[in-house]
Design a protein around this motif. Sequence first.
Motif, PDB file in Angstrom:
ATOM      1  N   ASN B  34      -4.684  23.745  19.688  1.00 29.00           N
ATOM      2  CA  ASN B  34      -5.298  25.178  20.150  1.00 29.00           C
ATOM      3  C   ASN B  34      -3.395  25.517  20.049  1.00 29.00           C
ATOM      4  O   ASN B  34      -2.638  25.718  20.824  1.00 29.00           O
ATOM      5  N   ARG B  36      -1.494  28.142  19.694  1.00 28.74           N
ATOM      6  CA  ARG B  36      -1.377  29.440  21.432  1.00 28.74           C
ATOM      7  C   ARG B  36      -0.313  28.410  22.745  1.00 28.74           C
ATOM      8  O   ARG B  36       0.117  28.449  23.355  1.00 28.74           O
ATOM      9  N   LYS B  37      -1.902  27.596  22.910  1.00 27.01           N
ATOM     10  CA  LYS B  37      -1.212  26.833  23.825  1.00 27.01           C
ATOM     11  C   LYS B  37      -0.400  26.077  23.737  1.00 27.01           C
ATOM     12  O   LYS B  37       0.848  25.387  24.111  1.00 27.01           O
ATOM     13  N   LYS B  39       2.002  26.042  21.523  1.00 24.18           N
ATOM     14  CA  LYS B  39       3.088  26.816  21.685  1.00 24.18           C
ATOM     15  C   LYS B  39       3.849  26.969  23.136  1.00 24.18           C
ATOM     16  O   LYS B  39       5.466  26.566  23.687  1.00 24.18           O
ATOM     17  N   TYR B  40       3.034  27.334  24.190  1.00 34.61           N
ATOM     18  CA  TYR B  40       3.443  27.358  25.146  1.00 34.61           C
ATOM     19  C   TYR B  40       3.792  26.263  26.262  1.00 34.61           C
ATOM     20  O   TYR B  40       4.761  25.517  26.045  1.00 34.61           O
ATOM     21  N   CYS B 118       6.481  35.186  15.194  1.00 32.08           N
ATOM     22  CA  CYS B 118       6.446  35.608  16.182  1.00 32.08           C
ATOM     23  C   CYS B 118       7.185  34.151  17.366  1.00 32.08           C
ATOM     24  O   CYS B 118       6.171  33.998  18.158  1.00 32.08           O
TER      25      CYS B 118
END
Lengths: 368, 119
Positions: B34, B36-37, B39-40, B118
Amino acid sequence: MKSNTIKLITVLFAMMFLAVGCVGSKDPKPAKAEWMYDELVDVAFVKQHVTVPMEENVMIIDSRPYKAKYVKGHIPGAVSIPWTKFDEKKDLLPKNKDALLIFYCGGVECKLSHKSAKKAKSMGYTNVKVLPTGFPSWKKQKGEYPSVSAEYVAKVVADNTGMIVDSRPLETKYNKGHIPSAISIPFSKFETLKGKLPRDPATPVIFYCGGLHCRLSHKSARESIKMGYTNVKVFSEGYPAWKKLYGASAQAMAVKAGEVEGSIDLARFNEIMSKNPSSIMLVDVRDADEFAKAAITGSVNIPVDKLEAKAKELPKDKPIVFICPTGARSGEAFYMLQDVMPSLKDVFYVEAEVTFNKDGSYKLKKTE
Amino acid sequence: MFRKTLIGLTALLFVMVSVSFSFAADASGGPGGNDRKGKYTYRKVYKACAGRGEVSSPKPVVSPADKTMAEWKTIFESRNFEAFGCLEEWGNLSDKDILDIYTYFYNHGSDSPSPAQCQ
């Protein structure tokens, strides 16, 4: 005498070899009849092309009748094009004429797949195969399982004849809508929650998750087979197909979840923004200079770098939706909130390419 | 001799299977986590690292666009995270966390369709 003994031993050995050969062959090739299509494959060949999601240039086609056969069980990922409706449904075949097409039906005596394959070949498809041993040979594979369709699941729910298991995450998916009577065993917690499965390993168990691209239900099915469950099926088309046929369950929210974990359904987002934008808090997580150039009317700016410090200020009485140009920063914001403010349940992000216009409008393009 | 060769081949097969299972590719050829996860989680590594004083800023110094997708593949499959620093935090990550970070770096490598966008 000695010569005869040697001959006898040789013959015995030859017979043993033949016998072993017969027993060891799991998927014997059927004798080829005249009506058969000429390019035949075995179940091992099919197995290597059954992937989640299916490869782009591979299609497995079930030529059997839809309601009587396909709905009740088919090879995972297979598309239903019954022979009797071939002309009506031939548009479902891939546009690429070099794509691998594998047809199957009900076994060695079934002609439907052979007829379909010949017809596909006549349409210009160059890589057409038939699994002559059909669906029965798939079911015999150790560790494999069939897929079923929404209609079959609905009957199991209505008749209470099996357990339906939702393999998606509990909070972000199951709690926002699931198949009636389904229990939640997210695959990520399968090891700790597998005790919720029925005590009798012969009980029918159907796993599902987020559709044909979702692997969670398949992984759960394999784990349960390893545990000894003998009647395992996967509803591969999953919750999206269920909602399409039967609507969302009572738990569905005003803000509808999208296909990707944490994302908002794009059509619903557009609907909310056009009819009732104040029903959500739209948080633009770009930097302040980007926000100053162009921003959506009604949105507030909290750059993702500053979000954690301001998380406690976010409202608890309405859904929060994060937005940025690609979904990267807004996705990060979603996971940040999951981590630091798990008590906030109604949190989403826009998983799309977003164009911010100076007049306060916006345009969404689904991420490819 | 035959026995040694057999043992050698078995060991090689085991290593190949282990490597292929450790970061099984998804259908698109990517790592399948994932992003998106990831990146965090990646940023969280540096926040924790800055918190204990190994780095001066919580902002990561290595970004996905610093290397190609193939280079990230080599780094993550070898699990050599020295270039990132903060090895204590990397050592505390789960396999799933590392897969998510790998996916983030791979999907936004310099030769990817969206290199380090982004940020």
